[in-house]
Design a protein around this motif. Structure first.
Motif, short mmCIF file in Angstrom:
data_model
loop_
_atom_site.label_atom_id
_atom_site.label_comp_id
_atom_site.label_asym_id
_atom_site.label_seq_id
_atom_site.Cartn_x
_atom_site.Cartn_y
_atom_site.Cartn_z
N ALA A 1 4.36 -5.81 -4.91
CA ALA A 1 3.15 -5.27 -5.54
C ALA A 1 2.21 -4.68 -4.49
O ALA A 1 1.58 -3.64 -4.72
N ARG A 2 2.10 -5.33 -3.34
CA ARG A 2 1.25 -4.78 -2.28
C ARG A 2 1.76 -3.43 -1.82
O ARG A 2 0.99 -2.53 -1.56
N GLU A 3 3.07 -3.28 -1.73
CA GLU A 3 3.65 -2.01 -1.28
C GLU A 3 3.55 -0.92 -2.34
O GLU A 3 3.28 0.23 -2.02
N ARG A 4 3.77 -1.28 -3.59
CA ARG A 4 3.90 -0.27 -4.65
C ARG A 4 2.61 0.03 -5.39
O ARG A 4 2.41 1.16 -5.85
N GLU A 5 1.73 -0.95 -5.56
CA GLU A 5 0.60 -0.79 -6.47
C GLU A 5 -0.73 -0.50 -5.77
O GLU A 5 -1.63 0.04 -6.40
N LEU A 6 -0.86 -0.87 -4.52
CA LEU A 6 -2.15 -0.69 -3.84
C LEU A 6 -2.20 0.67 -3.16
O LEU A 6 -1.19 1.20 -2.70
N THR A 7 -3.43 1.19 -3.08
CA THR A 7 -3.64 2.42 -2.32
C THR A 7 -3.52 2.09 -0.83
O THR A 7 -3.62 0.91 -0.44
N PRO A 8 -3.33 3.09 0.02
CA PRO A 8 -3.26 2.81 1.47
C PRO A 8 -4.51 2.08 2.00
O PRO A 8 -4.40 1.16 2.80
N ARG A 9 -5.70 2.48 1.52
CA ARG A 9 -6.93 1.81 1.96
C ARG A 9 -6.96 0.36 1.49
O ARG A 9 -7.33 -0.54 2.25
N ARG B 1 -11.18 -4.75 -6.16
CA ARG B 1 -10.29 -3.90 -6.96
C ARG B 1 -8.82 -4.17 -6.61
O ARG B 1 -7.96 -4.17 -7.49
N ALA B 2 -8.54 -4.36 -5.34
CA ALA B 2 -7.16 -4.64 -4.92
C ALA B 2 -6.69 -5.97 -5.51
O ALA B 2 -5.57 -6.07 -6.02
N LYS B 3 -7.54 -6.99 -5.46
CA LYS B 3 -7.16 -8.29 -6.02
C LYS B 3 -6.95 -8.20 -7.52
O LYS B 3 -6.02 -8.80 -8.06
N ALA B 4 -7.80 -7.43 -8.21
CA ALA B 4 -7.65 -7.27 -9.66
C ALA B 4 -6.34 -6.55 -9.98
O ALA B 4 -5.63 -6.91 -10.91
N ARG B 5 -6.01 -5.55 -9.20
CA ARG B 5 -4.77 -4.81 -9.42
C ARG B 5 -3.56 -5.71 -9.18
O ARG B 5 -2.59 -5.70 -9.94
N LEU B 6 -3.61 -6.51 -8.11
CA LEU B 6 -2.51 -7.44 -7.84
C LEU B 6 -2.39 -8.48 -8.93
O LEU B 6 -1.28 -8.84 -9.34
N TYR B 7 -3.52 -8.97 -9.40
CA TYR B 7 -3.49 -9.97 -10.48
C TYR B 7 -2.83 -9.39 -11.72
O TYR B 7 -2.00 -10.04 -12.37
N ARG B 8 -3.20 -8.15 -12.09
CA ARG B 8 -2.60 -7.52 -13.27
C ARG B 8 -1.08 -7.41 -13.11
O ARG B 8 -0.34 -7.57 -14.08
N CYS B 9 -0.63 -7.13 -11.91
CA CYS B 9 0.81 -7.00 -11.66
C CYS B 9 1.52 -8.34 -11.67
O CYS B 9 2.68 -8.43 -12.07
N LEU B 10 0.85 -9.37 -11.22
CA LEU B 10 1.51 -10.65 -10.99
C LEU B 10 1.22 -11.72 -12.03
O LEU B 10 1.80 -12.80 -11.97
N ARG B 11 0.36 -11.45 -12.97
CA ARG B 11 -0.07 -12.53 -13.89
C ARG B 11 1.07 -13.13 -14.67
O ARG B 11 1.01 -14.29 -15.06
N TYR B 12 2.13 -12.38 -14.91
CA TYR B 12 3.25 -12.96 -15.65
C TYR B 12 4.22 -13.68 -14.74
O TYR B 12 5.15 -14.32 -15.21
N SER B 13 4.03 -13.54 -13.43
CA SER B 13 4.88 -14.26 -12.48
C SER B 13 4.36 -15.66 -12.22
O SER B 13 5.05 -16.47 -11.61
N LEU B 14 3.14 -15.95 -12.63
CA LEU B 14 2.52 -17.25 -12.32
C LEU B 14 3.11 -18.37 -13.11
O LEU B 14 3.59 -18.43 -14.08
#
Length: 102
Positions: free
Chosen positions: A46-54, A89-102
């Motif tokens: 998710a860090r590689e695919r979903e986050l912007t470079p910044r 924003r990055a944490k929120a985006r990661l959470y949206r991607c990972l919430r079903y993995s928890l």
């Protein structure tokens, strides 16, 4: 009136649940490690695919290198509020991607 004498770690009601929880943790430790490994793998992806470079840069500085928000802001020449918003924003985006993995 007679008082109960304490004879061991599992003799009282208050400590019974601690013993039960310890036994459950031992029995399910392998299950937890598999879930944690899957979560770590999904987090890397998710860090590689979903986050912007910044966002990737700030997440790396904050979580991996242990820098705090003022240090990151000073190093990159940004406002602290910009760093804070970008991390949020990055944490929120990661959470949206990972919430079903928890």
């Amino acid at each position: 009136m007679r008082t109960a004498r304490y004879e061991g770690p599992f003799d009282t009601r208050a400590s019974e649940w601690i013993g039960d929880l310890t036994v459950w943790n031992r029995q399910n430790a392998a299950d937890n490690s598999e879930r944690l490994e899957r979560l770590r793998r999904n987090l890397r992806q998710a860090r590689e695919r979903e986050l912007t470079p910044r966002q990737r840069q700030l997440v790396d500085l904050y979580f991996d290198q242990g820098m705090n928000i003022p240090q990151i802001a000073q190093e990159l020449g940004l406002n602290r509020s910009t760093v804070s918003r970008t991390l949020r924003r990055a944490k929120a985006r990661l959470y949206r991607c990972l919430r079903y993995s928890l």
